[in-house]
Motif scaffolding. Structure first.
Motif: not given
Length: 156
Positions: A36-37, A42-44, A101-102, A119-121
């Motif tokens: 979570n953290a 990562a994305w924010s 990423g995810c 996907s993103w990084v």
């Protein structure tokens, strides 16, 4: 197991969903609440970059206003439940223990019977985006039981 799941994962009764993958400069592991953290950070910290990534353009995610840790945790819990139920598969992209990423593998919403992959990084790992795309494309073709012609992975 439902008919929808049978269609999404061919050979669902015998196929063992991979619990990880090692690529050049990254590794994948199933996304879970323990991320979570690190996932939120990562994305924010890369909202504009993620929103400009193929597969995320025009989707409204991630939200420009961000989200609370509690809301992100609920999102991660939903993805983990989907993974356990074999309804969809979300992996954290990691460098060491750091989430960078995810990767999402889900049934196609607009095209039933197809596989939607995105996907993103993080912005500071942008060069890894193409590496991840190429490695995951091979992994899906070589390890997963999906018909390659039915996989829609947003082009890089």
């Amino acid at each position: 197991m439902s008919d929808d799941q049978q269609l999404f994962v061919p050979g669902a009764d015998t196929f063992e969903v991979p619990l990880g993958f090692e690529g050049d400069g990254f590794r994948l592991e199933p996304l879970g609440e323990a991320h979570n953290a690190r996932d939120l950070a990562a994305w924010s910290g890369s909202i504009a970059h993620v929103r400009a990534t193929p597969g995320f353009q025009g989707r409204g995610w991630p939200p420009v206003e961000g989200m609370t840790a509690e809301a992100n945790l609920a999102d991660l819990a939903r993805h983990a439940q989907d993974f356990a139920a074999r309804k969809g598969f979300t992996y954290s992209v990691l460098e060491g223990d750091e989430v960078i990423g995810c990767l999402y593998i889900y049934p196609g919403k607009e095209a039933p019977g197809r596989v939607s992959v995105s996907s993103w990084v993080r912005a500071d790992r942008a060069p890894l985006d193409k590496v991840l795309y190429e490695a995951v494309t091979r992994w899906l073709r070589e390890v997963w039981p999906f018909d390659a012609e039915l996989v829609d992975y947003a082009a890089r």
